[in-house]
Design an enzyme around this catalytic site. Structure first.
Site, PDB file in Angstrom:
ATOM      1  N   GLU A 130      21.546   5.479  -4.792  1.00  0.00           N
ATOM      2  CA  GLU A 130      20.867   6.206  -5.869  1.00  0.00           C
ATOM      3  C   GLU A 130      19.407   6.417  -5.522  1.00  0.00           C
ATOM      4  O   GLU A 130      18.847   5.650  -4.754  1.00  0.00           O
ATOM      5  CB  GLU A 130      20.871   5.353  -7.156  1.00  0.00           C
ATOM      6  CG  GLU A 130      22.219   4.967  -7.641  1.00  0.00           C
ATOM      7  CD  GLU A 130      22.132   3.900  -8.737  1.00  0.00           C
ATOM      8  OE1 GLU A 130      21.021   3.589  -9.195  1.00  0.00           O
ATOM      9  OE2 GLU A 130      23.190   3.392  -9.099  1.00  0.00           O
TER      10      GLU A 130
ATOM     11  N   LYS B 215      15.600   5.909  -5.872  1.00  0.00           N
ATOM     12  CA  LYS B 215      14.750   4.876  -6.440  1.00  0.00           C
ATOM     13  C   LYS B 215      13.601   5.587  -7.141  1.00  0.00           C
ATOM     14  O   LYS B 215      12.758   6.218  -6.490  1.00  0.00           O
ATOM     15  CB  LYS B 215      14.225   3.941  -5.352  1.00  0.00           C
ATOM     16  CG  LYS B 215      13.358   2.830  -5.901  1.00  0.00           C
ATOM     17  CD  LYS B 215      13.010   1.834  -4.824  1.00  0.00           C
ATOM     18  CE  LYS B 215      12.190   0.672  -5.328  1.00  0.00           C
ATOM     19  NZ  LYS B 215      11.146   0.981  -6.258  1.00  0.00           N
TER      20      LYS B 215
ATOM     21  N   ASP C 193      10.245   6.259  -9.100  1.00  0.00           N
ATOM     22  CA  ASP C 193       8.931   5.632  -9.060  1.00  0.00           C
ATOM     23  C   ASP C 193       8.277   5.750 -10.431  1.00  0.00           C
ATOM     24  O   ASP C 193       7.484   6.635 -10.693  1.00  0.00           O
ATOM     25  CB  ASP C 193       8.084   6.343  -8.001  1.00  0.00           C
ATOM     26  CG  ASP C 193       6.860   5.529  -7.646  1.00  0.00           C
ATOM     27  OD1 ASP C 193       6.802   4.340  -8.018  1.00  0.00           O
ATOM     28  OD2 ASP C 193       5.964   6.078  -6.998  1.00  0.00           O
TER      29      ASP C 193
ATOM     30  N   TYR D 246      19.765   3.545 -15.298  1.00  0.00           N
ATOM     31  CA  TYR D 246      20.563   3.375 -14.080  1.00  0.00           C
ATOM     32  C   TYR D 246      21.197   2.011 -13.878  1.00  0.00           C
ATOM     33  O   TYR D 246      21.889   1.785 -12.897  1.00  0.00           O
ATOM     34  CB  TYR D 246      19.715   3.691 -12.854  1.00  0.00           C
ATOM     35  CG  TYR D 246      18.388   2.953 -12.842  1.00  0.00           C
ATOM     36  CD1 TYR D 246      18.332   1.565 -12.806  1.00  0.00           C
ATOM     37  CD2 TYR D 246      17.180   3.654 -12.909  1.00  0.00           C
ATOM     38  CE1 TYR D 246      17.129   0.888 -12.828  1.00  0.00           C
ATOM     39  CE2 TYR D 246      15.966   2.977 -12.923  1.00  0.00           C
ATOM     40  CZ  TYR D 246      15.956   1.597 -12.892  1.00  0.00           C
ATOM     41  OH  TYR D 246      14.777   0.939 -12.921  1.00  0.00           O
TER      42      TYR D 246
ATOM     43  N   LYS E  62      13.029   1.938   1.305  1.00  0.00           N
ATOM     44  CA  LYS E  62      11.911   2.786   0.887  1.00  0.00           C
ATOM     45  C   LYS E  62      11.532   3.790   1.965  1.00  0.00           C
ATOM     46  O   LYS E  62      11.519   3.460   3.149  1.00  0.00           O
ATOM     47  CB  LYS E  62      10.709   1.918   0.514  1.00  0.00           C
ATOM     48  CG  LYS E  62      11.015   1.118  -0.765  1.00  0.00           C
ATOM     49  CD  LYS E  62       9.872   0.252  -1.196  1.00  0.00           C
ATOM     50  CE  LYS E  62       8.956   0.871  -2.180  1.00  0.00           C
ATOM     51  NZ  LYS E  62       7.924  -0.044  -2.654  1.00  0.00           N
TER      52      LYS E  62
ATOM     53  N   CYS F 250     -30.185   9.091  -7.078  1.00  0.00           N
ATOM     54  CA  CYS F 250     -29.030   9.901  -7.466  1.00  0.00           C
ATOM     55  C   CYS F 250     -29.033  11.206  -6.672  1.00  0.00           C
ATOM     56  O   CYS F 250     -30.049  11.912  -6.648  1.00  0.00           O
ATOM     57  CB  CYS F 250     -29.079  10.195  -8.959  1.00  0.00           C
ATOM     58  SG  CYS F 250     -27.859  11.410  -9.463  1.00  0.00           S
TER      59      CYS F 250
ATOM     60  N   CYS G  15     -29.814  14.239  -9.389  1.00  0.00           N
ATOM     61  CA  CYS G  15     -31.087  14.392 -10.099  1.00  0.00           C
ATOM     62  C   CYS G  15     -32.247  13.690  -9.408  1.00  0.00           C
ATOM     63  O   CYS G  15     -33.394  13.848  -9.802  1.00  0.00           O
ATOM     64  CB  CYS G  15     -30.962  13.882 -11.529  1.00  0.00           C
ATOM     65  SG  CYS G  15     -30.819  12.089 -11.635  1.00  0.00           S
TER      66      CYS G  15
ATOM     67  N   CYS H 246     -26.163   6.183 -11.703  1.00  0.00           N
ATOM     68  CA  CYS H 246     -27.408   6.900 -11.938  1.00  0.00           C
ATOM     69  C   CYS H 246     -27.929   6.490 -13.311  1.00  0.00           C
ATOM     70  O   CYS H 246     -27.210   6.541 -14.296  1.00  0.00           O
ATOM     71  CB  CYS H 246     -27.137   8.404 -11.892  1.00  0.00           C
ATOM     72  SG  CYS H 246     -28.464   9.380 -12.597  1.00  0.00           S
TER      73      CYS H 246
ATOM     74  N   CYS I 139     -29.602  13.291 -16.247  1.00  0.00           N
ATOM     75  CA  CYS I 139     -29.122  13.812 -14.965  1.00  0.00           C
ATOM     76  C   CYS I 139     -28.191  15.000 -15.229  1.00  0.00           C
ATOM     77  O   CYS I 139     -27.352  14.950 -16.140  1.00  0.00           O
ATOM     78  CB  CYS I 139     -28.361  12.701 -14.252  1.00  0.00           C
ATOM     79  SG  CYS I 139     -27.456  13.249 -12.798  1.00  0.00           S
TER      80      CYS I 139
HETATM   81  S1  IVH Z   1      18.502  -1.331 -10.005  1.00  0.00           S
HETATM   82  C1  IVH Z   1      18.898  -5.907 -10.692  1.00  0.00           C
HETATM   83  N1  IVH Z   1      18.220   1.219  -9.541  1.00  0.00           N
HETATM   84  O1  IVH Z   1      12.742  -0.394  -8.667  1.00  0.00           O
HETATM   85  C2  IVH Z   1      18.379  -4.688 -10.070  1.00  0.00           C
HETATM   86  N2  IVH Z   1      16.264  -0.099  -9.809  1.00  0.00           N
HETATM   87  O2  IVH Z   1      11.295  -2.114  -6.810  1.00  0.00           O
HETATM   88  C3  IVH Z   1      18.001  -3.687 -11.057  1.00  0.00           C
HETATM   89  N3  IVH Z   1      14.178   1.162  -9.706  1.00  0.00           N
HETATM   90  O3  IVH Z   1      12.883  -3.288 -10.612  1.00  0.00           O
HETATM   91  C4  IVH Z   1      17.350  -2.525 -10.482  1.00  0.00           C
HETATM   92  N4  IVH Z   1      15.095   3.126  -9.373  1.00  0.00           N
HETATM   93  O4  IVH Z   1      12.400  -0.984 -11.764  1.00  0.00           O
HETATM   94  C5  IVH Z   1      17.596   0.051  -9.758  1.00  0.00           C
HETATM   95  N5  IVH Z   1      18.130   3.514  -9.175  1.00  0.00           N
HETATM   96  C6  IVH Z   1      17.499   2.344  -9.391  1.00  0.00           C
HETATM   97  C7  IVH Z   1      16.096   2.231  -9.460  1.00  0.00           C
HETATM   98  C8  IVH Z   1      15.510   0.992  -9.663  1.00  0.00           C
HETATM   99  C9  IVH Z   1      13.954   2.465  -9.534  1.00  0.00           C
HETATM  100  C10 IVH Z   1      13.099   0.175  -9.887  1.00  0.00           C
HETATM  101  C11 IVH Z   1      13.414  -0.967 -10.800  1.00  0.00           C
HETATM  102  C12 IVH Z   1      13.296  -2.179  -9.920  1.00  0.00           C
HETATM  103  C13 IVH Z   1      12.316  -1.704  -8.907  1.00  0.00           C
HETATM  104  C14 IVH Z   1      12.304  -2.526  -7.660  1.00  0.00           C
END
Ligand code: IVH
Length: 733
Positions: free
Chosen positions: A114, A116, A118, A225, A313, A411, A414, A435, A440
């Site tokens: 899946e 990840k 941010d 998720y 990552k 500065c 000014c 400053c 200014c």
């Molecule tokens: S599963 C027990 N799935 O990334 C594990 N986490 O760096 C539960 N995160 O703490 C997490 N996308 O906040 C899971 N598709 C995804 C995610 C995800 C982002 C976050 C989550 C986790 C953190 C770890």
């Protein structure tokens, strides 16, 4: 590495990581990239493995980063919210698979892959299908209750569709789309306010706002998720969960893969990397999860993370280029910020010629010098940042950067005096140069832009460039001078150059004139916020505006004096306490005398709390009281007040009088036929009521207009009384 060296490095790393955790989780203002952070963490873990004699139970390698902040109720998670182990390399990912094969005892493992996301992790709870709570991860076992703020998310259903379990905790991520992030940052830029570095920090900062009305103005999103507690257990695998989440009507990831074995997982990660830039949310990796829940249970978890999942990552986009120079920008508060001027380079699809350097300390820490080859990073929507320099390839004679020397001790705008100060304000943490000249040009222009910004007086069109021009041509010194600028001057304002003129124009000028006249009627809180009083942010301005009738009253506020008096008494009581650490009692006699004195001080404090300070929120503390009184007593403050008087601008506080809405809380939703949102809020406050951003059982009325969405639904669900504008106005009569 010798044990002595290792121990020293461990201490350094733990301190650095603790500091970065604080900046990331609590302040949502990290100073280093995730990649650098992960590298430090990895180094720490490796050293701890190599030198177990220096293990520490509270090492950041063993605990989950803590996001809890003051002001929220704490709630326990029914099931602990874990974090994820992560890696940047394929071999480690394969190592993860090999471990699981051993643990589970079969080479045939099915995974999901899946995105990840941010964002900011949250857990949402539904009971009997109804949304009841949203909690941040906190320190894993308990987090902050952010239900009111999360309720503002339109795509999060208040009721699950179909058959839902009795109790279910679902984990997900709160985020901003790039579009919304840019919209708000553009607004902030126009207002001369600090920009958020990236959508993640902005989302984290927003979820942690104490004012849900403000949260509702920003369009937060959520994606779910993962499963926490679930009773009865109705989900059997991650794939099953994904399907159920969707069927329940919850927002889910745009795409996930179900794959057999690690080779297929690796291929899916590659595909995700190609697709992810088109997703609505920022992604910084892939999460690989063992699909079968029974196998997940067999694999188990460590204190911190499950053994059945790993985050792979993606490395952020980076590029190398030369640092041609460091220029210094001056903001509305006078803070001097260094900016890297780079030899232009293409990075993540755009040409980068400038990058942030945060502050002087960071330049020192990273040993960045003009002329250096530097590595810059741009991850997602992040403002490009300088990651590191390469001292080995440094041109000879390159000097350490000294901000004071670079600006010749004054500065750059000014020429005024600058001073070093500790700042804990938004954006600039640590030590900065400032400053000292209130007049200014950079500060003047910054304040004018802020004065006109949406959240202040909403005089659209007077953003960065226009404000700077008006100040440059001496049409405006203080923001209220804007009222003296004629329509003609505005209309003919040249924002470009003599060779390439860019005229502001009649249409824009007229808008400004209309808006500035309308602003005369805005309440004291808006004006107070608009005038950039040090330490007075939006919430504080609102609280002060509800407790003072006019600027004159505020300038000599008995309430603010009482706040200062109390702080003095509290400090004295601490000092005089017989067991005071810094000033312990010297004899029995002394002890008795001081005990009595403390009792008297205590009584005085209690009298203030019950009297002038009753119901005064923590926002109005000694810092705010001191700087507000000081500001209005200072020459610039007095000058502003005189200008407002001359313009006959005398905004009124929204001191609640007892009215029809005394003791009542109202929630606004949708567009009203006649009243603007602000006007309706104004009327509610004036009639003694409170305005809230989210509907709960405690809501007295929901004032609904056209296109009312989830709040209206929620009101109906909870049986809260819904009124329309006509009825609202009738009640007010
Ligand atoms: S599963 C027990 N799935 O990334 C594990 N986490 O760096 C539960 N995160 O703490 C997490 N996308 O906040 C899971 N598709 C995804 C995610 C995800 C982002 C976050 C989550 C986790 C953190 C770890």
């Amino acid at each position: 590495m010798t044990p002595v060296q290792a121990e020293k490095r461990l201490v350094e790393l733990r301190a650095q990581i603790a500091r970065d955790d604080e900046l990331y989780y609590k302040k949502a203002k990290p100073e280093i990239s995730d990649f650098e952070y992960d590298a430090n963490k990895r180094e720490l873990e490796d050293l701890e493995k190599q030198f177990p004699q220096f293990a520490a139970p509270d090492s950041p390698s063993r605990v989950i980063g803590d996001d809890r902040v003051q002001g929220f109720k704490e709630v326990a998670h029914r099931q602990k919210m874990l974090s994820l182990d992560n890696t940047y390399n394929e071999a480690e990912l394969r190592g993860f698979h090999a471990r699981l094969v051993r643990l589970i005892g079969t080479p045939n493992l099915t995974y999901t892959v899946e995105p990840k996301i941010d964002g900011l992790a949250v857990s949402v709870t539904y009971e009997d299908g109804r949304f009841v709570r949203a909690v941040t991860r906190g320190k894993g076992d308990r987090g902050d209750d952010v239900t009111a703020n999360v309720s503002t998310i339109k795509t999060l259903p208040h009721r699950l569709h179909g058959v839902a379990p009795k109790v279910i905790e679902i984990r997900g991520e709160i985020y901003f789309t790039a579009v919304e992030f840019q919209r708000i940052n553009a607004e902030r830029a126009a207002a001369g306010e600090d920009l958020y570095a990236n959508p993640r920090n902005f989302a984290a900062g927003t979820v942690k706002l104490l004012d849900s009305t403000e949260v509702a103005r920003r369009k937060l999103e959520i994606v779910l998720y993962s499963l926490g507690f679930c009773e009865p257990a109705v989900v059997e695998s991650q794939t099953d969960l994904q399907k159920k989440l969707k069927a329940w009507g919850l927002p889910v990831v745009e795409k996930y893969w179900t794959v057999d074995g690690i080779d297929e997982a690796w291929a899916a990660i590659g595909e995700l990397d190609r697709l992810r830039h088109d997703f609505a949310y920022g992604t910084d990796g892939a999460v690989v999860k063992l699909n079968d829940f029974a196998q997940q249970r067999d694999a188990g978890t460590t204190d911190k993370a499950p053994r059945w999942a790993i985050a792979y990552k993606f490395k952020p986009d980076t590029a190398r280029t030369r640092l041609l120079g460091i220029t210094i920008q001056v903001g509305k508060t006078g803070i001097l910020s260094p900016v890297a001027e780079l030899s232009p380079v293409v990075l993540a699809g755009s040409t980068i010629a400038r990058a942030t350097l945060h502050n002087e300390d960071e330049i020192r820490r990273k040993d960045i010098r003009i002329g250096d080859l530097v590595e810059i990073e741009k991850a997602g929507e992040v403002i490009p940042a300088v990651l590191q320099s390469f001292p080995d390839e440094r041109p000879r004679g390159a000097q350490e950067f000294d901000l004071f020397a670079a600006v010749g001790g004054k500065c750059p705008v000014c020429g005024g005096k600058i001073a070093r100060l500790e700042v804990a304000a938004e954006g600039a943490e640590g030590v900065a140069w400032k400053c000292q000249n209130y007049d200014c040009a950079a500060q003047r222009a910054g304040r004018l832009g802020f004065f006109c910004s949406r959240r202040a007086l909403a005089i659209d069109g007077v953003g960065g460039v226009v404000a700077a021009k008006l100040v440059e041509l001496n049409h405006v010194q203080d923001p209220p001078d804007l009222y003296h600028v004629t329509l003609e001057t505005l209309a003919t304002l040249n924002l470009g150059t003599t060779e390439e003129p860019r005229i502001f124009g009649e249409k824009n000028a007229t808008k400004v004139v209309v808006a500035r006249e309308a602003a005369r009627e805005l309440p004291l809180e808006k004006w107070l916020y608009a005038l950039s009083v040090p330490d007075v942010g939006e919430t504080t301005a609102r609280e002060l505006g509800r407790r003072h009738r006019t600027f004159a009253e505020l300038a000599s506020s008995p309430l603010l004096h009482a706040v200062l008096k109390k702080a003095e008494l509290v400090a004295q009581r601490e000092w005089e306490a017989p067991a005071s650490r810094r000033n312990p009692a010297k004899s029995d006699e002394d002890k008795a005398r001081r005990k009595e004195l403390c009792a008297r001080l205590e009584a005085e404090i209690a009298a203030l709390d019950a009297g002038p300070l009753a119901g005064v929120p923590a926002d109005i503390g000694p810092a705010v009281a001191g700087s507000t009184l000081e500001f209005f007593a200072s020459a610039p403050g007095q000058r502003l007040l005189a200008k407002l008087r001359a313009l006959r601008i005398d905004p009124r506080g929204t001191v609640p009088t007892a009215g029809v809405f005394t003791g009542k809380t109202l929630v606004l939703t949708g567009t009203l036929p006649r009243l603007k949102r602000e006007e309706a809020e104004q009327k509610i406050l004036a009639a003694g009521g409170k305005v809230s951003g989210s509907v709960s059982k405690k809501t007295s009325y929901v004032l609904a207009g056209d296109d009312a969405g989830s709040k209206l639904e929620k009101a109906k669900e909870l049986g809260v009384r819904v009124i329309d504008e006509a009825e609202f106005l009738r009640l007010l009569k």
